[in-house]
Write an enzyme that holds these catalytic residues in place. Structure first.
Site, PDB file in Angstrom:
ATOM      1  N   HIS A  28       0.840  -1.206   0.000  1.00 26.38           N
ATOM      2  CA  HIS A  28       0.000   0.000   0.000  1.00 26.38           C
ATOM      3  C   HIS A  28       0.875   1.255   0.000  1.00 26.38           C
ATOM      4  O   HIS A  28       0.682   2.159  -0.816  1.00 26.38           O
ATOM      5  CB  HIS A  28      -0.931  -0.006   1.214  1.00 26.38           C
ATOM      6  CG  HIS A  28      -1.611   1.306   1.471  1.00 26.38           C
ATOM      7  ND1 HIS A  28      -2.665   1.765   0.715  1.00 26.38           N
ATOM      8  CD2 HIS A  28      -1.374   2.272   2.394  1.00 26.38           C
ATOM      9  CE1 HIS A  28      -3.044   2.951   1.166  1.00 26.38           C
ATOM     10  NE2 HIS A  28      -2.272   3.291   2.184  1.00 26.38           N
TER      11      HIS A  28
ATOM     12  N   ASP B  23       8.264  20.179 -26.735  1.00 28.33           N
ATOM     13  CA  ASP B  23       8.350  18.856 -26.092  1.00 28.33           C
ATOM     14  C   ASP B  23       9.390  18.930 -24.988  1.00 28.33           C
ATOM     15  O   ASP B  23       9.934  19.993 -24.694  1.00 28.33           O
ATOM     16  CB  ASP B  23       8.717  17.766 -27.115  1.00 28.33           C
ATOM     17  CG  ASP B  23       8.165  16.408 -26.695  1.00 28.33           C
ATOM     18  OD1 ASP B  23       8.459  15.967 -25.578  1.00 28.33           O
ATOM     19  OD2 ASP B  23       7.423  15.799 -27.480  1.00 28.33           O
TER      20      ASP B  23
ATOM     21  N   TRP C 297       7.272   0.445   4.078  1.00 32.22           N
ATOM     22  CA  TRP C 297       7.869   1.230   2.982  1.00 32.22           C
ATOM     23  C   TRP C 297       9.242   1.723   3.390  1.00 32.22           C
ATOM     24  O   TRP C 297      10.028   2.131   2.543  1.00 32.22           O
ATOM     25  CB  TRP C 297       6.944   2.365   2.554  1.00 32.22           C
ATOM     26  CG  TRP C 297       7.138   3.677   3.253  1.00 32.22           C
ATOM     27  CD1 TRP C 297       6.632   4.016   4.472  1.00 32.22           C
ATOM     28  CD2 TRP C 297       7.876   4.812   2.794  1.00 32.22           C
ATOM     29  NE1 TRP C 297       7.009   5.284   4.797  1.00 32.22           N
ATOM     30  CE2 TRP C 297       7.778   5.812   3.783  1.00 32.22           C
ATOM     31  CE3 TRP C 297       8.609   5.099   1.645  1.00 32.22           C
ATOM     32  CZ2 TRP C 297       8.382   7.054   3.673  1.00 32.22           C
ATOM     33  CZ3 TRP C 297       9.216   6.343   1.540  1.00 32.22           C
ATOM     34  CH2 TRP C 297       9.097   7.309   2.542  1.00 32.22           C
TER      35      TRP C 297
ATOM     36  N   SER D  33      12.629   7.920 -11.817  1.00 34.78           N
ATOM     37  CA  SER D  33      12.549   9.285 -11.292  1.00 34.78           C
ATOM     38  C   SER D  33      13.795  10.083 -11.630  1.00 34.78           C
ATOM     39  O   SER D  33      13.721  11.273 -11.937  1.00 34.78           O
ATOM     40  CB  SER D  33      12.395   9.260  -9.775  1.00 34.78           C
ATOM     41  OG  SER D  33      11.269   8.537  -9.417  1.00 34.78           O
TER      42      SER D  33
ATOM     43  N   GLU E 193      11.961  13.089  -0.128  1.00 34.65           N
ATOM     44  CA  GLU E 193      10.872  12.417  -0.841  1.00 34.65           C
ATOM     45  C   GLU E 193       9.499  12.985  -0.460  1.00 34.65           C
ATOM     46  O   GLU E 193       8.644  13.141  -1.319  1.00 34.65           O
ATOM     47  CB  GLU E 193      10.923  10.909  -0.565  1.00 34.65           C
ATOM     48  CG  GLU E 193       9.742  10.111  -1.071  1.00 34.65           C
ATOM     49  CD  GLU E 193       9.681  10.004  -2.582  1.00 34.65           C
ATOM     50  OE1 GLU E 193      10.716  10.244  -3.232  1.00 34.65           O
ATOM     51  OE2 GLU E 193       8.602   9.693  -3.109  1.00 34.65           O
TER      52      GLU E 193
ATOM     53  N   TYR F 244       8.829  15.982   0.355  1.00 33.84           N
ATOM     54  CA  TYR F 244       8.652  17.259  -0.347  1.00 33.84           C
ATOM     55  C   TYR F 244       8.520  17.046  -1.837  1.00 33.84           C
ATOM     56  O   TYR F 244       7.873  17.830  -2.534  1.00 33.84           O
ATOM     57  CB  TYR F 244       9.801  18.208  -0.007  1.00 33.84           C
ATOM     58  CG  TYR F 244       9.821  18.558   1.459  1.00 33.84           C
ATOM     59  CD1 TYR F 244       8.634  18.845   2.115  1.00 33.84           C
ATOM     60  CD2 TYR F 244      10.983  18.561   2.206  1.00 33.84           C
ATOM     61  CE1 TYR F 244       8.617  19.134   3.462  1.00 33.84           C
ATOM     62  CE2 TYR F 244      10.973  18.861   3.560  1.00 33.84           C
ATOM     63  CZ  TYR F 244       9.780  19.138   4.182  1.00 33.84           C
ATOM     64  OH  TYR F 244       9.765  19.414   5.504  1.00 33.84           O
TER      65      TYR F 244
ATOM     66  N   THR G  91       6.734  27.194   4.629  1.00 34.11           N
ATOM     67  CA  THR G  91       5.405  26.625   4.403  1.00 34.11           C
ATOM     68  C   THR G  91       4.338  27.639   4.788  1.00 34.11           C
ATOM     69  O   THR G  91       3.323  27.795   4.089  1.00 34.11           O
ATOM     70  CB  THR G  91       5.237  25.333   5.217  1.00 34.11           C
ATOM     71  OG1 THR G  91       6.390  24.527   5.036  1.00 34.11           O
ATOM     72  CG2 THR G  91       4.017  24.567   4.769  1.00 34.11           C
TER      73      THR G  91
ATOM     74  N   ARG H  19       1.127   1.542  15.029  1.00 34.00           N
ATOM     75  CA  ARG H  19       0.853   1.242  13.625  1.00 34.00           C
ATOM     76  C   ARG H  19       1.306  -0.192  13.324  1.00 34.00           C
ATOM     77  O   ARG H  19       2.014  -0.821  14.101  1.00 34.00           O
ATOM     78  CB  ARG H  19       1.592   2.235  12.727  1.00 34.00           C
ATOM     79  CG  ARG H  19       3.078   2.016  12.670  1.00 34.00           C
ATOM     80  CD  ARG H  19       3.849   3.196  12.101  1.00 34.00           C
ATOM     81  NE  ARG H  19       3.757   3.307  10.653  1.00 34.00           N
ATOM     82  CZ  ARG H  19       4.669   3.958   9.909  1.00 34.00           C
ATOM     83  NH1 ARG H  19       5.726   4.512  10.480  1.00 34.00           N
ATOM     84  NH2 ARG H  19       4.521   4.052   8.620  1.00 34.00           N
TER      85      ARG H  19
END
Lengths: 283, 531
Positions: B79, B109, B144, B175, B260, B262, B333, B455
């Protein structure tokens, strides 16, 4: 943005023809990706089932993809009107950024090394907090490693020799410079191969020192193989006369890459071979 | 070669190509963007189904839908990885980035069209691999975050974990190539007159994101390479028995992992800025402040990683530094949030569906940001670490931040991309049901976390039953909402409208609104000159 430009059309003063190179559809990205999963699956098969066929197929696929892809790029670069100045600049951006990412790849391995070099307690309470670890005999930095350092530094100068010869339109000098550089690259690899086969510690289950040593120097060695191959391709392109005084980015990219490999080695030599040598004992 | 001849040659790049040439061999940024979007939706469905399974299991204590902890962990892992690497990143960067960046800077392009296509195919292969990791043997139950020793060969020796790790290699290469492509495109292919300080904020957001990817992804590649070596080839980077250090993996992982997060949110910032300005019919307030706030967030993102490791035994001084540095993120932020509000202030606001998602984004992202400030405190984090409070926090910034950004972009641009407008009424139904659903799912998880529910467990004591039930009901509402989204997709793909070039009218000021809807194959055969 200024307020008078606050409509979409209002910002446009006119149009000019675009100077970019729009490439034709190509099959190579897909074959490249398929080769990549074959390589990945192949490594898993080697590890778990001792089967080398998938890996072999993947490597052949990847090398073939690179060959045909870059053959297309070289063909396009030699087709008038496709690679205008802005496209050439774009390729410089691409190569510079790729090298930047490579630098970060090595940062990871240096990080692993310094994690133990500066903080030997990170090896855990099972191990005496000293670096290099107890019972590890390291490689004398002033034997083959220093020789290899000299070889790579020399190769940095010979690739510059080739570059200057090219700028002077001296094709013979360029071929000579490139040829010597390639030979120096191969010399380095031979030295590294000798060092690996005669190393006083083992890679497999040898503990943390051989792990960081071999992964950092090993990935560097792999990059030397890639750089040497890249220079060899340029050697043959130079023989065919594909470079001109004004347009030779393929060569410059190889030279940039070679200098990057060189600099990584200098850090490896100083940090891992020299700083990480064991205390000198009576022979 | 004359301009006319060039023009004729480019005319060959039309839509009139066969399926294989167009979709398997594509060198067109829009077609590749469409491939990314399609795949993001497919991955999103899978990731969503996995989360439904988890919420069904957690609806009541003692449920027996999933009885093995390993299976549970495998589902959690799949997930997380699918939602991050195969939904959010492909949709925001691969999808909208590919479609919009060249159009917004006035280019025909991307800089490296073949590389662009290979980025997509690597992602596709990575998606296959992450599914192999889920399905082979007992699955790969490593989370993860992939931490050893859970992910090493002592505890999960089978090939499933290796497939998962290689899926990250493949997605990472994808990436990386994409990042190189975006940076080269943005720096090198802007239309004449399009200076850096005139670039739309979405382009800026992709530029900063691409730099984060370029510098963060290779470190992850190094870390998972070492993990694969530990598992299969006898090294001991992370194995204390051989003198290795599992905390080293955490450092390397989070040096990638924090940038990651961000990477996932900055493109959504860019979309929200664009949408808010368009539907307030005002230019973005404090454009330069917005640009440099994103750059600041990107920079700070690289120096705060160990706030994920407050309970891993790092030194007291490190905790103080990483806590303080993390709190600094709130400043840029805050600049962004206040600038969005100031953009709306006094504007002629139109609450069309994309604007609803954008306002929803601002609202929910502030909630997620506030819990982020809470978690940044090393003292509080010692208690809240790995509880549902954390789960609530990062779902507020992801499933309500990044995903709201994706939907805002989808409703904003689908007419430009496909040439058919979404049904406004159903768009609003989708927004409100989704908004209620995700809030119902994740807000109670704050309470569960504060009460101490950890968790990554498939079961819990009866004391946590109430809010878990509410949370599961919320996930059902979200899935019904997703069915509404499928209905909207159906309406869009069966529509027969003719859309204006600029169907949002005044306020939509970027260059994609100067071309037809749907946008022509290579947009600018002649590039615009910007005033």
């Amino acid at each position: 943005m200024s307020s008078e430009a606050h409509t979409a059309e209002g910002q446009i003063a006119g149009h000019v023809p675009h100077p970019y190179h729009l490439v034709e559809p190509s099959f190579w990205p897909l074959t490249g990706a398929i080769s990549a999963i074959l390589i990945a699956t192949g490594i898993i098969f080697v590890a778990h089932y001792n089967d080398y066929w998938v890996l072999t197929a993947g490597v052949i696929g990847a090398v073939s993809t690179m060959f045909v892809w870059w053959r297309d790029v070289i063909h396009e670069s030699r087709t008038p009107g496709l690679h205008k100045l802005v496209t050439q600049i774009g390729m410089r951006y691409g190569m510079a950024l790729f090298i930047a990412s490579e630098v970060m790849f090595f940062v990871g391995f240096f990080w692993a090394y310094f994690n133990f070099f500066f903080y030997p307690t990170h090896m855990g309470y099972l191990h005496a907090p000293v670096w290099p670890p107890q019972h590890i005999t390291t490689i004398d930095p002033f034997a083959i490693p220093l020789f290899n350092t000299m070889v790579l530094l020399l190769s940095g100068t010979t690739v510059t020799w080739a570059h200057h010869a090219l700028l002077e339109n001296d094709r013979r000098g360029m071929i000579m410079g490139l040829g010597v550089t390639v030979l120096l690259g191969i010399t380095f690899l031979c030295g590294q191969g000798y060092e690996y086969t005669h190393s006083p510690f083992n890679f497999y289950h040898g503990g943390i020192f051989p792990s960081v040593f071999f992964i950092a120097t090993g990935f560097h060695g792999f990059h030397v193989i890639v750089g040497t191959t890249f220079l060899t391709v340029n050697f043959f392109r130079a023989i065919q006369g594909q470079f001109s005084v004004k347009r030779h980015f393929g060569f410059e990219a190889a030279a940039w890459y070679w200098h990057f490999v060189d600099v990584v080695w200098l850090f490896l030599f100083v940090c891992i071979y020299y700083f990480g040598r064991s205390a000198i004992t009576a022979a | 070669m004359s301009a006319t001849a060039l023009h004729d040659e480019h005319a060959d790049h039309s839509h009139q190509t066969g399926f294989i040439r167009r979709w398997l061999m594509s060198t067109n940024h829009k077609d590749i963007g469409t491939l990314y979007m399609t795949w993001a939706i497919i991955a999103g469905i899978e990731g969503g189904v996995l989360s439904m399974i988890m919420r069904m299991q957690l609806a009541e204590p003692g449920n027996t839908l999933i009885t093995s902890g390993q299976t549970w962990n495998a589902i959690v892992t799949a997930h997380g990885l699918i939602m991050i690497f195969f939904l959010v990143m492909p949709a925001l960067i691969g999808g909208f980035g590919n479609w919009m960046v060249p159009m917004m800077i006035g280019a025909p392009d991307m800089a490296f069209p073949r590389l662009n296509n290979m980025s997509f195919w690597f992602l596709f292969m990575g998606f296959i691999f992450v599914n192999l990791g889920l399905l082979i043997g007992p699955g790969s139950g490593i989370g993860w975050t992939l931490y050893p020793p859970l992910s090493d060969s002592t505890f999960q020796p089978g090939p499933a974990v290796d497939f998962t790790l290689f899926s990250l290699h493949l997605a990472g290469i994808s990436s990386l190539l994409g990042a190189i492509n975006f940076i080269a495109t943005i720096l090198n292919m802007r239309a004449p007159g399009m200076t850096m300080h005139k670039m739309p904020l979405f382009v800026w957001s992709i530029l900063v994101t691409a730099f984060l990817l370029l510098l963060a992804i290779p470190v992850l590649a190094g870390a998972i390479t070492m993990l694969i070596m530990d598992r299969n080839f006898g090294t001991s980077f992370f194995e204390p028995g051989g003198g290795g250090d599992p905390v080293l993996f955490q450092h390397l992982f989070w040096f990638f992992g924090h940038p990651e997060v961000y990477i996932m949110i900055l493109p959504a910032f860019g979309i929200v800025s664009t949408v808010v300005a368009t539907f307030s019919k005002k230019p973005v307030f404090g454009y330069l402040g917005m640009v440099y706030a994103m750059i600041a967030i990107g920079f700070i993102g690289f120096v705060v990683w160990a706030h994920h490791m407050f309970v891993s035994g790092i030194s007291h001084d490190s905790k103080i530094y990483f806590e303080a540095a993390t709190l600094v993120v709130a400043v840029p932020t805050g600049i962004k949030v206040f600038s969005w509000i100031a953009t709306m202030w006094g504007g002629s606001i139109e609450l069309k569906t994309p604007m609803l998602w954008a306002i929803g984004f601002i609202f929910m992202f502030v909630v997620g940001g506030a819990t982020g400030v809470v978690l940044a405190n090393a003292g509080l984090d010692t208690d809240l670490h790995n509880t549902y409070f954390l789960i609530a926090h990062f779902h507020y910034v992801l499933s309500m931040g990044a995903v709201f950004g994706i939907f805002a972009g989808f409703y904003f641009w689908i007419g430009k991309m496909y040439g058919q407008q979404y049904p406004e009424f159903w768009g609003k139904v989708h927004f409100w049901t989704f908004f209620i659903g995700v809030n119902l799912t994740f807000f109670p998880q704050h309470f569960l976390g504060l009460a101490g529910m950890p968790r990554r467990y498939p079961d819990y004591p009866a004391a946590f039953a109430g809010w878990n039930y509410v949370s599961s009901v919320g996930s059902m509402v979200t899935s019904v909402s997703t069915l509404v989204f499928f209905y909207i997709l159906f309406k869009i793909f069966t529509g027969k409208q003719v859309l204006a070039d600029n169907y949002w009218g005044e306020g939509a000021t970027t260059l994609e609104w100067t071309v037809a809807s749907p946008a022509p194959h290579h947009t600018f055969e002649e590039v615009p000159v910007i005033r």
